[in-house]
Scaffold this active site. Structure first.
Site, mmCIF file in Angstrom:
data_model
loop_
_atom_site.group_PDB
_atom_site.id
_atom_site.type_symbol
_atom_site.label_atom_id
_atom_site.label_comp_id
_atom_site.label_asym_id
_atom_site.label_seq_id
_atom_site.Cartn_x
_atom_site.Cartn_y
_atom_site.Cartn_z
ATOM 1 C CE LYS A 86 -66.533 -15.334 27.019
ATOM 2 N NZ LYS A 86 -66.376 -14.720 28.352
ATOM 3 C CG ASP A 120 -65.330 -17.014 30.872
ATOM 4 O OD1 ASP A 120 -65.868 -17.126 31.987
ATOM 5 O OD2 ASP A 120 -65.134 -15.901 30.331
ATOM 6 C CD GLU A 124 -62.220 -16.097 32.610
ATOM 7 O OE1 GLU A 124 -62.745 -14.971 32.473
ATOM 8 O OE2 GLU A 124 -61.352 -16.539 31.835
ATOM 9 C CG ASP A 162 -63.494 -12.296 34.654
ATOM 10 O OD1 ASP A 162 -63.109 -11.172 35.042
ATOM 11 O OD2 ASP A 162 -64.015 -12.458 33.529
ATOM 12 C CE LYS A 213 -62.269 -9.747 31.514
ATOM 13 N NZ LYS A 213 -63.654 -10.008 31.063
#
Length: 324
Positions: free
Chosen positions: A109, A139, A165, A190, A214
């Protein structure tokens, strides 16, 4: 169809738990989850508490698919997964990675509110130092603007990036970053897929090299498979900080995809200090075998949410059911 399941039947099958985290993730140290003991298997309804009912209703549709319809046929029985490093300090990275077995791919992250690019670089550098041969992806959760994203990714690419991401928030911004980087860093979408009214806009705009999908936010495994097929882009399956019950849905999606070129973000149970399954779905040797999972009665009792939080989740479930 799952969306026609009677509300009273759903309510009779609910359990609400609060699972403790090993480290802070998305600003929380505990994850609240509503579980359903459906006739086709256990299912999870766990949209983050800040999501509105319209967005959360898609998560309920996914849970009803899992619990009342089951999953589509699998084409593989083992799913490679990445380790996940939250926005911790560089000094905390070894402890986080220590919770994962045989790490071959790591998602890190970055762009956390209140943190600097120097802190991001230190975190990524710490991972690279510990795992010189691992694949590394970052991400940003849409946390940068275009200029910052380009500058940051050029800097972080020195550590070797598999992809970045959601470096920026919108589809036009993603397209701009991708143009500026000209293939030096691959771009994954995403939030621009799972939170969008039009999840195919990214593909039409040429704004990403791959999709992160997801099952829960997209309304279920079958809907996610349709989106990937229509987009025509490679896909990575990820979780939303789920219990093992929710991870089972992610495994079903990854197992059913015709192609799976990337390790999936389904290892987040390792970030939790508790789970609802006696045999949690955690990675061994860099992957997870596809298998069914059930909530354990003793663990449901141990992690049962307080009455006021259970009531909050049941009220949310009722509102979301009315929107299906």
């Amino acid at each position: 169809m799952p969306d026609t399941v009677d509300l009273e039947e759903i309510l009779a099958r609910t359990h609400v738990v609060t699972l403790p985290m090993r480290v802070k993730f998305r600003g929380v140290l505990a994850r609240e989850i509503l579980l359903l003991d459906g006739p086709a298997g256990w299912a999870e309804f766990s949209p983050f508490v800040e999501y509105d009912d319209v967005e959360a209703a898609r998560w309920l549709a996914a849970a009803l698919e899992a619990g009342w319809l089951g999953y589509p046929e699998a084409v593989r029985d083992w799913i490679p997964v990445n380790a996940t490093v939250p926005a911790v300090s560089a000094a905390e990275v070894p402890a986080v990675l220590g919770a994962f077995d045989a790490v071959q791919t790591v998602k890190i992250k970055v762009a956390e509110a209140g943190q600097s690019l120097a802190e991001d670089a230190a975190r990524v550098g710490a991972v690279r130092h510990l795992l010189p041969d691992a694949l590394i992806r970052v991400d940003a959760n849409g946390g940068w603007d275009v200029e910052t994203a380009v500058r940051a990714l050029r800097m972080l690419s020195a550590f070797g990036l598999e992809y970045a991401e959601q470096p920026v928030a919108s589809v036009p911004e993603l397209a701009a970053v991708r143009r500026e980087l000209a293939g030096s860093v691959l771009i994954a979408a995403d939030e621009s897929v799972r939170k969008a009214t039009d999840p195919l806009a990214v593909a039409r705009a040429g704004a990403a090299d791959l999709l992160v999908v997801k099952a829960a936010p997209l309304g279920g495994v079958r809907r996610a498979l349709e989106i990937v097929a229509e987009a025509g882009l490679p896909a990575v399956v990820s979780s939303a900080l789920d219990s093992s019950v929710g991870i089972r849905a992610g495994l079903a999606l990854a197992a059913a995809l015709p192609e799976l070129p990337y390790a999936c973000g389904l290892g987040t149970v390792s970030l939790m200090a508790g789970d609802v399954a006696a045999r949690p779905l955690v990675a061994v040797s860099g992957g997870i075998a596809v298998r069914d999972v059930a909530a354990d009665p003793q663990l449901l009792a141990r992690f049962a949410a307080p009455a006021e939080r259970r009531d909050w989740w049941l009220a949310r479930l009722r509102r979301c059911h009315a929107l299906l």
